[in-house]
Design a protein around this motif. Sequence first.
Motif, PDB file in Angstrom:
ATOM      1  N   ARG A 158     -29.688  -1.738 -39.156  1.00 46.32           N
ATOM      2  CA  ARG A 158     -29.195  -2.161 -37.841  1.00 46.32           C
ATOM      3  C   ARG A 158     -27.688  -2.046 -37.715  1.00 46.32           C
ATOM      4  O   ARG A 158     -26.989  -2.997 -37.400  1.00 46.32           O
ATOM      5  N   ARG A 159     -27.165  -0.897 -38.047  1.00 44.10           N
ATOM      6  CA  ARG A 159     -25.781  -0.549 -37.749  1.00 44.10           C
ATOM      7  C   ARG A 159     -24.755  -1.382 -38.510  1.00 44.10           C
ATOM      8  O   ARG A 159     -23.586  -1.353 -38.194  1.00 44.10           O
TER       9      ARG A 159
ATOM     10  N   PHE B  91     -19.221  -4.968 -28.178  1.00 42.30           N
ATOM     11  CA  PHE B  91     -19.699  -3.583 -28.130  1.00 42.30           C
ATOM     12  C   PHE B  91     -20.715  -3.406 -29.238  1.00 42.30           C
ATOM     13  O   PHE B  91     -20.401  -3.552 -30.413  1.00 42.30           O
ATOM     14  N   ASN B  92     -21.963  -3.134 -28.865  1.00 44.86           N
ATOM     15  CA  ASN B  92     -23.031  -3.143 -29.861  1.00 44.86           C
ATOM     16  C   ASN B  92     -23.846  -1.869 -29.899  1.00 44.86           C
ATOM     17  O   ASN B  92     -25.066  -1.902 -29.977  1.00 44.86           O
ATOM     18  N   GLU B  93     -23.173  -0.737 -29.810  1.00 51.30           N
ATOM     19  CA  GLU B  93     -23.904   0.516 -29.983  1.00 51.30           C
ATOM     20  C   GLU B  93     -23.029   1.500 -30.736  1.00 51.30           C
ATOM     21  O   GLU B  93     -21.801   1.358 -30.762  1.00 51.30           O
ATOM     22  N   ASP B  94     -23.684   2.465 -31.374  1.00 47.62           N
ATOM     23  CA  ASP B  94     -22.925   3.500 -32.073  1.00 47.62           C
ATOM     24  C   ASP B  94     -22.085   4.266 -31.063  1.00 47.62           C
ATOM     25  O   ASP B  94     -22.521   4.534 -29.959  1.00 47.62           O
ATOM     26  N   VAL B  95     -20.868   4.583 -31.453  1.00 42.25           N
ATOM     27  CA  VAL B  95     -19.998   5.298 -30.541  1.00 42.25           C
ATOM     28  C   VAL B  95     -19.411   6.507 -31.268  1.00 42.25           C
ATOM     29  O   VAL B  95     -19.063   6.426 -32.441  1.00 42.25           O
ATOM     30  N   THR B 101     -18.627   9.028 -35.977  1.00 38.56           N
ATOM     31  CA  THR B 101     -19.439   7.938 -35.438  1.00 38.56           C
ATOM     32  C   THR B 101     -18.960   6.602 -36.005  1.00 38.56           C
ATOM     33  O   THR B 101     -18.608   6.521 -37.173  1.00 38.56           O
ATOM     34  N   SER B 103     -19.979   2.415 -36.232  1.00 37.36           N
ATOM     35  CA  SER B 103     -21.194   1.630 -36.042  1.00 37.36           C
ATOM     36  C   SER B 103     -21.026   0.112 -36.082  1.00 37.36           C
ATOM     37  O   SER B 103     -21.947  -0.610 -35.747  1.00 37.36           O
ATOM     38  N   SER B 105     -20.473  -3.661 -35.160  1.00 35.00           N
ATOM     39  CA  SER B 105     -20.550  -4.383 -33.898  1.00 35.00           C
ATOM     40  C   SER B 105     -19.236  -5.097 -33.630  1.00 35.00           C
ATOM     41  O   SER B 105     -18.636  -5.649 -34.542  1.00 35.00           O
TER      42      SER B 105
END
Lengths: 435, 149
Positions: A158-159, B91-95, B101, B103, B105
């Motif tokens: 989960r990232r 901000f909670n998505e891969d950018v 990239t 990752s 949060s």
Amino acid sequence: MKNRKLLSLLLPVAAITSFILFNACKDGGPTTNKETPTATTPIAGGGAGLKLPSGFSAAVIAEKLGGTREIAVTQQGNIYVKLSRAKNGKGILFLQQEGDKATVKNSFGTFGGTGVFVKNGYLYASSDEEVFRFKLNDKNEVINPDQPEKIVTGLISRREHEPKAITLDNDGNLYVNIGAYSNSCQVDDRKKGSPGRKGCPILDSAGGIWQFKADKLNQHYGDGVRYATGLRNVVGMDWNQQNNQLFVMQHGRDQLHDLYPDLYTVQQSAILPAECMYALKKGDNAGWPYMYYDQEQHKKILAPEYGGDGKKEGGQDAIDPVAAFPGHLAPNGLLFYTGDQFPEKYKNGAFIAFHGSWNRAPEPQAGYFVVFQPFKDGKPAGEWEIFADGFSGSAANTASGRAEHRPCGLAQGPDGSLYVTDDSQGTIYKITYKK
Amino acid sequence: MHLKKYALLLLALVLSTAALQAQTKHKTIKKGAAIGLKTSMNAGQKVFSQYCVSCHQADALGVPHMNPPLVKTTYVLGDKTKLIKIVLNGFNEDVEINGETYSNSMPSHDFLKDQEIADVLTFVRNSFGNKASAVTMAQVKTVRATNKK
């Protein structure tokens, strides 16, 4: 102008203080043994831009390979290395050595990831969700690179702390790290003021080491055993052959000052908590997220998210680390040295590749080196020392965190040479010793 | 011996960084004509050192694969409403920025006051080689009022 003068007066003081603090940590930790011979200091000119103890030399045998994470060297001296992200659709490289160079002969495996391990006629490799294996021939070369067997599937990613580090024991078991997708299991991850979750639900499926069968296909969580829990994130892990036990290096929690500025100074937050080495037995709990290990007080301290104040002790049911290193250095590779090439003191001791810090800002960053931790009878004995330094390129690069190379994976060759990967520029170093 | 050398090197490094920082600061202040901007920048720098620096780093270039850079990216220099929302909601998505990239949060920073958010965004948009218009307290207030998570 006045401010500038004040700054230049104060900053060196701060720098020296943090320097002293940093070095003071070396005296800490459960392994301290003042009677052991003093550490050898690495010297410049080890080759490949590295500083090494005298008698050792390094060569860059391959470079610009991509995000080279863990590495395995076969009995034939050939190399498998895992790429963090698949390059042209291939996530595992196979290299052959000739003289001082290693050349990519083949690439395969459609997945990026971290783990790679050779054992009992198979190459094991992990993505961030699964573990695969490839059958090897009698020369330890992959027979059918397009058809791996899926050993474990459906692991949480989960990232945060996604990489699944792997290792195997001698009894047909595979160990997989499943890192916690959180810093300290707060209700809102890393948010100031957000409380810690009691009975942290993350621990059911992450924040520990899981044990699976090395030869059973398509295993899910339910087929495995949560071998050890309370480990925030582990990348460096190795099986100690001397006492037949799993050793891991935990990445300690971040942001003590950010989240609790009243309890921790910026300087304390830079060196705390310790990056810990644990010797694990089945069922062990290392205490995350409820506690962390303070290498200066030599104590398990209650985490501030759970009522701690930096002094109150915690982790009554948690094991103690067997060695403790300064905070945020990010241990990504652990290798017990069993070769005969290096001097006697290295035999059965541990090499640890520290990827280097980021969570020390605004204090200077640190790490980007390979450490040697002496062992005796399967336990850390004596002070750790920096074995290979200079990966970052300069002291300024180290302090700013803008390192040129970042050590990650470690492996031992059949002749006892030590291999180190750099996942920043895709370099493979080979370190050898001559009397 | 080795200790001394290391200490000296560190000292030299810190001194040169301090000098550099002082220079950049000087330049930025000269450019910012309005006193309001100057005040906002100074206040913003303080917020930055308290809440942003440990992840985004002192040079705002971030950490590879984890924490994104704040320099020369449309996330920072582009639409202010989007930018304010990142601070408010996290901000909670891969950018992906310039082929890399990121990752990690980012937590919500909605506990910061409107003025603090305006200041820190003005600071970031006008530091580290960035140049973009200031963010005002009124703009933060408006976005917060209509903010849907």
